[in-house]
Scaffold this motif. Structure first.
Motif, short mmCIF file in Angstrom:
data_model
loop_
_atom_site.label_atom_id
_atom_site.label_comp_id
_atom_site.label_asym_id
_atom_site.label_seq_id
_atom_site.Cartn_x
_atom_site.Cartn_y
_atom_site.Cartn_z
N GLY A 1 -6.45 7.42 10.84
CA GLY A 1 -6.77 7.27 9.43
C GLY A 1 -5.54 7.35 8.55
O GLY A 1 -5.42 6.60 7.56
N ALA A 2 -4.61 8.24 8.89
CA ALA A 2 -3.38 8.36 8.11
C ALA A 2 -2.52 7.11 8.22
O ALA A 2 -1.94 6.65 7.23
CB ALA A 2 -2.60 9.60 8.58
N ILE A 3 -2.43 6.56 9.42
CA ILE A 3 -1.64 5.34 9.62
C ILE A 3 -2.24 4.18 8.84
O ILE A 3 -1.52 3.39 8.22
CB ILE A 3 -1.55 5.00 11.12
CG1 ILE A 3 -0.74 6.09 11.85
CG2 ILE A 3 -0.91 3.64 11.34
CD1 ILE A 3 -0.77 5.97 13.36
N VAL A 4 -3.56 4.07 8.84
CA VAL A 4 -4.23 3.01 8.07
C VAL A 4 -4.01 3.23 6.58
O VAL A 4 -3.73 2.28 5.83
CB VAL A 4 -5.74 2.98 8.40
CG1 VAL A 4 -6.49 2.07 7.43
CG2 VAL A 4 -5.96 2.52 9.84
N ALA A 5 -4.12 4.48 6.12
CA ALA A 5 -3.95 4.78 4.71
C ALA A 5 -2.57 4.36 4.21
O ALA A 5 -2.44 3.71 3.16
CB ALA A 5 -4.18 6.26 4.46
N ILE A 6 -1.53 4.72 4.98
CA ILE A 6 -0.17 4.40 4.56
C ILE A 6 0.19 2.96 4.89
O ILE A 6 0.72 2.22 4.04
CB ILE A 6 0.84 5.35 5.24
CG1 ILE A 6 0.66 6.78 4.71
CG2 ILE A 6 2.27 4.88 4.99
CD1 ILE A 6 0.98 6.96 3.24
N GLY A 7 -0.10 2.54 6.12
CA GLY A 7 0.33 1.22 6.56
C GLY A 7 -0.40 0.09 5.87
O GLY A 7 0.22 -0.90 5.45
N ILE A 8 -1.73 0.20 5.75
CA ILE A 8 -2.52 -0.86 5.14
C ILE A 8 -2.76 -0.61 3.65
O ILE A 8 -2.61 -1.50 2.83
CB ILE A 8 -3.87 -1.02 5.88
CG1 ILE A 8 -3.63 -1.42 7.34
CG2 ILE A 8 -4.76 -2.03 5.17
CD1 ILE A 8 -4.90 -1.55 8.15
N GLY A 9 -3.13 0.63 3.32
CA GLY A 9 -3.48 0.93 1.94
C GLY A 9 -2.31 0.99 0.98
O GLY A 9 -2.48 0.81 -0.23
N LYS A 10 -1.10 1.26 1.51
CA LYS A 10 0.05 1.44 0.61
C LYS A 10 1.22 0.53 0.93
O LYS A 10 1.60 -0.32 0.12
CB LYS A 10 0.50 2.91 0.67
CG LYS A 10 1.68 3.23 -0.23
CD LYS A 10 2.07 4.70 -0.09
CE LYS A 10 3.27 5.04 -0.96
NZ LYS A 10 3.69 6.44 -0.79
N MET A 11 1.81 0.67 2.11
CA MET A 11 3.06 -0.01 2.41
C MET A 11 2.91 -1.51 2.60
O MET A 11 3.87 -2.26 2.38
CB MET A 11 3.71 0.61 3.65
CG MET A 11 3.99 2.11 3.52
SD MET A 11 5.03 2.52 2.10
CE MET A 11 6.62 1.93 2.66
N LYS B 1 13.81 -0.35 3.44
CA LYS B 1 13.98 0.29 2.15
C LYS B 1 14.46 1.72 2.35
O LYS B 1 14.30 2.30 3.41
CB LYS B 1 12.65 0.31 1.38
CG LYS B 1 12.19 -1.06 0.88
CD LYS B 1 10.92 -0.90 0.05
CE LYS B 1 10.49 -2.22 -0.55
NZ LYS B 1 9.27 -2.05 -1.41
N PRO B 2 15.07 2.31 1.30
CA PRO B 2 15.48 3.72 1.41
C PRO B 2 14.27 4.63 1.59
O PRO B 2 13.14 4.28 1.21
CB PRO B 2 16.18 3.99 0.07
CG PRO B 2 16.52 2.65 -0.48
CD PRO B 2 15.48 1.70 0.02
N CYS B 3 14.50 5.80 2.14
CA CYS B 3 13.43 6.77 2.35
C CYS B 3 12.87 7.23 1.01
O CYS B 3 13.61 7.57 0.09
CB CYS B 3 13.96 7.97 3.14
SG CYS B 3 12.73 9.26 3.42
N GLU C 1 5.07 6.39 6.77
CA GLU C 1 5.81 5.82 5.64
C GLU C 1 7.29 5.69 5.97
O GLU C 1 7.93 4.68 5.63
CB GLU C 1 5.61 6.67 4.39
CG GLU C 1 6.37 6.13 3.19
CD GLU C 1 5.87 6.64 1.87
OE1 GLU C 1 6.70 6.89 0.98
OE2 GLU C 1 4.64 6.79 1.71
N TRP C 2 7.85 6.70 6.62
CA TRP C 2 9.28 6.63 6.96
C TRP C 2 9.57 5.49 7.94
O TRP C 2 10.54 4.74 7.75
CB TRP C 2 9.72 7.96 7.57
CG TRP C 2 11.19 7.96 7.91
CD1 TRP C 2 12.24 8.17 7.07
CD2 TRP C 2 11.75 7.70 9.21
NE1 TRP C 2 13.43 8.07 7.75
CE2 TRP C 2 13.16 7.79 9.06
CE3 TRP C 2 11.20 7.43 10.46
CZ2 TRP C 2 14.02 7.60 10.14
CZ3 TRP C 2 12.06 7.24 11.53
CH2 TRP C 2 13.45 7.32 11.37
#
Length: 326
Positions: free
Chosen positions: A101-111, A69-71, A59-60
């Motif tokens: 899995g974490a990268i996919v969750a944040i990168g694709i699922g959220k950010m 965007k800001p942190c 995410e960072w």
């Protein structure tokens, strides 16, 4: 002449905030995390640390170098995603898979949708389903030497037999085994195999009580999911107690389906949302190829949330009076 100055709303601040609610969820997850560490030991800790660390780092990096965007790490949402993803993984999953899995969750699922408040699906479940589809063998392999609540399948998940892929629910419905083969108390306190968050239903209920007391969530979604699952389990010839305690139903109902962004806004919409998740979960468990259907059910209903919000939107203040005078 005195003038009346009226400021823009809101006039009174409740003291509530996104950060406060997110950290309440983190606190509510701690009992279940403690049970997972007690049941699976050090491997569970490593899975949790890698999942959380990878989510925070992803995410960072995305916010800093791609979205500019800001942190936003202080709001706790990435931490929750990391914890929930870890809760959906076996304790012996290779750590590099956990990181993916974490990268996919944040990168694709959220950010990819713009960050917190913009995502369509629950990010942790996006990461979990990606791993399940990409690495099905690793995602359905459980540690040996763990006490099993089911006497007939030592070392197998309570929802899935790691060797044959046959669901224990199928064995129960076919008459091969009975509820006498299950220790309900062990299932409730975490003495069984499975993913980190599948064990310890009692700890999850403690977290639910905390979320309700702090008014972080309301009862509508978790109660409607569990009631619907129990009802249709009984209707389809299953055992409601087993269906409620086994697998990730309790975790999904309390911590993932209640995500603010991906759940309906109104109470009536939440009841329909939860009812359908319970129904779809039982259908997948009984007739689907996967022994667990909670993740798919929640993601599917996440997709219908905009439609539910459209037809179950709250009444506009003064709308009824305006129609009567029209």
């Amino acid at each position: 002449m005195n003038k009346l100055t009226i400021s823009l709303s809101p006039h009174i601040h409740s003291g509530d905030s996104i950060n406060r609610r997110m950290w309440n969820v983190v606190i509510a997850l701690l009992p279940a995390l403690a049970v997972a560490l007690w049941t699976f030991g050090l491997p569970a800790l490593w899975v949790t640390l890698v999942s959380v660390g990878s989510c925070l780092l992803a995410e960072w990096l995305i916010a800093r170098f791609l979205l500019h965007k800001p942190c936003t790490l202080s709001n706790g949402s990435a931490l929750i995603t990391g914890l929930l993803l870890a809760f959906n993984l076996p304790s012996i999953l290779p750590l590099w898979m956990v990181a993916i899995g974490a990268i996919v969750a944040i990168g694709i699922g959220k950010m990819s949708f713009g960050g917190l408040g913009c995502n369509i699906w629950n990010p942790a479940l996006v990461g979990r389903v990606f791993l399940l589809i990409s690495f099905p063998a690793a995602m359905t392999t459980w540690p040996t030497g763990v006490s099993s609540a089911f006497n007939g399948f030592t070392g197998a998940s309570t929802q899935s037999d790691a060797d044959t892929g046959a669901t224990l629910l199928t064995h129960l419905n076919s008459g091969d085994v009975s509820m006498a083969d299950y220790n309900v108390l062990d299932m409730a306190i975490g003495q069984m195999n499975g993913s980190l968050g599948e064990v310890g239903a009692f700890a999850i209920l403690i977290g639910l009580a905390y979320l309700l007391i702090t008014r972080t969530i309301t009862w509508h979604i978790p109660v409607s999911i569990l009631a619907s699952a129990a009802l249709f389990s009984w209707a389809f010839g299953g055992n409601p107690v087993l269906d409620l305690l086994a697998g990730g139903l309790m975790l999904g109902a309390v911590f993932m389906a209640t995500d603010y962004v991906t759940s309906p806004m109104t109470h009536s919409g939440q009841l329909l949302f939860g009812f359908m998740i319970g129904l779809i979960t039982i259908i997948i468990r009984k007739y689907g190829a996967y022994p667990e259907g909670v993740s798919f059910a929640i993601l599917l209903m996440n997709s219908f949330v905009p439609l539910i919000n459209r037809y179950f939107r709250p009444a506009i203040f003064g709308e009824k009076e305006r129609r009567q005078t029209a």
